[in-house]
Design a protein around this motif. Structure first.
Motif, short mmCIF file in Angstrom:
data_model
loop_
_atom_site.label_atom_id
_atom_site.label_comp_id
_atom_site.label_asym_id
_atom_site.label_seq_id
_atom_site.Cartn_x
_atom_site.Cartn_y
_atom_site.Cartn_z
N VAL A 227 31.67 24.73 63.09
CA VAL A 227 30.71 25.73 63.53
C VAL A 227 31.45 27.05 63.75
O VAL A 227 32.52 27.07 64.37
N ASN A 228 30.89 28.13 63.23
CA ASN A 228 31.49 29.46 63.41
C ASN A 228 30.79 30.13 64.60
O ASN A 228 29.59 30.39 64.55
N LYS A 236 24.11 36.91 66.51
CA LYS A 236 22.64 36.96 66.44
C LYS A 236 21.99 35.66 66.93
O LYS A 236 20.77 35.56 66.99
N GLY A 237 22.82 34.65 67.20
CA GLY A 237 22.28 33.38 67.69
C GLY A 237 22.04 32.36 66.61
O GLY A 237 21.41 31.33 66.87
N THR A 238 22.51 32.62 65.40
CA THR A 238 22.36 31.66 64.29
C THR A 238 23.73 31.40 63.68
O THR A 238 24.05 31.90 62.60
N PRO A 239 24.57 30.62 64.36
CA PRO A 239 25.92 30.38 63.85
C PRO A 239 25.90 29.57 62.55
O PRO A 239 24.98 28.79 62.29
N SER A 240 26.92 29.75 61.75
CA SER A 240 27.07 29.01 60.49
C SER A 240 27.55 27.60 60.80
O SER A 240 28.42 27.40 61.65
N LYS A 241 27.01 26.60 60.04
CA LYS A 241 27.30 25.20 60.34
C LYS A 241 27.66 24.43 59.08
O LYS A 241 27.23 24.77 57.99
N GLN A 245 29.05 26.09 55.73
CA GLN A 245 28.73 27.12 56.72
C GLN A 245 27.39 27.81 56.42
O GLN A 245 27.32 29.00 56.08
N VAL A 246 26.32 27.06 56.57
CA VAL A 246 24.96 27.55 56.32
C VAL A 246 24.27 27.78 57.66
O VAL A 246 24.32 26.92 58.55
N ILE A 247 23.61 28.92 57.84
CA ILE A 247 22.86 29.17 59.07
C ILE A 247 21.51 28.45 58.98
O ILE A 247 21.04 28.12 57.89
#
Length: 291
Positions: A227-228, A236-241, A245-247
Motif C-alpha cells: 500500500v502506498n 486524497k484518501g485513495t491510496p494505491s494497493k 498499485q491500483v486505487i
C-alpha cells in the motif's frame, strides 16, 4: 395340274333358291328350297366388337427443395470495454473470438487482444446448413376404364387417394466435445500472472507475461499487500494497493467479471490494472513508469 395355294381362301357361293315339287295325290306343291352358301358362321359386324381396354399408366412428379438462404453479414462498431471474446459471446459467433479475429484480421492487425473504440468489425453469423432433401415422388395409378366417362372418374378418384411415398432423412447427431481440464496455477507471482493472462485472453485484454512482471516489480516488488501511503493519491484518501498499485475508483471501474472484488486479490488486481492500461495506453506492455 396346277398346285393349290396353302392359304387359299374358299369362294363364297350364293344361296340357291329353287322349288321342290312334292306329289300329294296328284297335286303338286311348290316348296322353297334354301341351301347355305358355305359352312361356318358369318363374322360379327364391327359395331358388336368389345371396347378396347386401355392399359394403366404411371405418372411421376418430382418435387425439389429450394436452396437455403445465405448467411447474414453485418457490421459492428467497437465501444469502450469491448474485446473480441466479449463481442463473440454476445453475438453468438461460432468459433468464438478466434473465428471473429480471422474474419477481421486485416482490420484488427497482428494483435487480437488490441482493439480500439470506433473500429468496424464484420459480424457473420453462420447458420447450420441443412442437407438438401431427397426428391419426393407421387405415384398415381389409373383403373381400367370400361368407357371414357368411367375412365375420367377413376383417374380423379386415384388422384384424391394417392399417398406420397414416405422419405426418411437421417438427422445429424450432435457430438459434444469433452470439456478441457481446469488449469492449475501456483499460489505465487508466476501463477498469479499466468492465471491473469488466461482471464485477459477470454475478454480480449492485451498484455504479455514480461510486461506484467516488469510493472509488478517496479510498483510493489511482488507484494500483493503493498500500500502506498505517501503519494498524491494517498493524500486524497485513495491510496494505491496491490501488485500493480491500483486505487479503489480505478479498480471498480475496470474490474473484470469473474475475478474477486477484493483489490488486494492478486489476479483481480492484475487484470483490472491491465484493463485500465489497455484503455489508456493500448496495453500494459506500453507502460514503463507511473501510470
Amino acid at each position: 395340274m396346277p398346285a393349290h395355294g396353302k392359304h387359299r381362301r374358299p369362294r363364297r357361293r350364293p344361296v340357291s333358291r329353287g322349288l321342290a315339287f312334292a306329289g300329294t295325290g296328284g297335286v303338286a306343291l311348290a316348296l322353297p328350297l334354301v341351301v347355305p352358301a358355305a359352312a361356318g358362321a358369318a363374322p360379327l359386324p364391327e359395331s358388336a366388337a368389345p371396347a378396347a381396354v386401355s392399359a394403366p399408366t404411371v405418372r411421376t412428379a418430382a418435387v425439389t427443395q429450394a436452396p437455403a438462404a445465405p448467411a447474414a453479414t453485418r457490421a459492428y462498431t467497437v465501444v469502450k470495454g469491448d474485446s473480441l471474446s466479449l463481442i463473440a459471446h454476445r453475438k453468438g459467433i461460432q468459433g468464438g473470438w478466434k473465428s471473429l479475429y480471422q474474419a477481421n484480421k486485416t482490420a484488427v492487425g497482428d494483435n487480437p487482444s488490441l482493439i480500439h473504440p470506433g473500429l468496424e468489425l464484420t459480424i457473420r453469423r453462420d447458420s447450420s446448413k441443412a442437407a438438401p432433401a431427397p426428391e419426393k415422388t407421387v405415384r398415381k395409378s389409373a383403373a381400367k376404364p370400361a368407357s371414357t366417362g368411367s375412365a375420367e372418374r377413376a383417374s380423379r378418384s386415384a388422384a384424391r387417394t394417392a399417398t406420397p411415398a414416405v422419405q426418411t432423412q437421417a438427422k445429424p447427431v450432435a457430438v459434444q466435445a469433452a470439456a478441457p481440464a481446469a488449469a492449475r496455477y501456483g499460489d505465487n507471482l508466476d501463477g498469479w500472472i499466468r492465471e491473469s493472462l488466461d482471464v485477459m485472453a477470454r475478454y480480449g485484454i492485451p498484455g504479455s507475461y514480461d510486461g506484467i512482471l516488469r510493472n509488478v516489480m517496479r510498483e510493489s516488488s511482488g507484494n500483493p499487500r503493498a500500500v502506498n501511503l505517501w503519494d498524491s493519491n494517498a493524500v486524497k484518501g485513495t491510496p494505491s494497493k496491490g501488485l500493480l498499485q491500483v486505487i479503489d475508483p480505478t479498480f471498480s471501474a475496470y474490474h473484470v467479471p469473474g475475478t474477486s472484488l477484493d483489490p488486494y486479490d492478486p489476479v483481480a488486481n492484475i487484470t483490472a490494472a491491465c484493463n485500465y492500461a489497455a484503455d489508456r495506453y493500448g496495453s500494459i506492455d506500453n507502460v514503463n513508469g507511473a501510470y
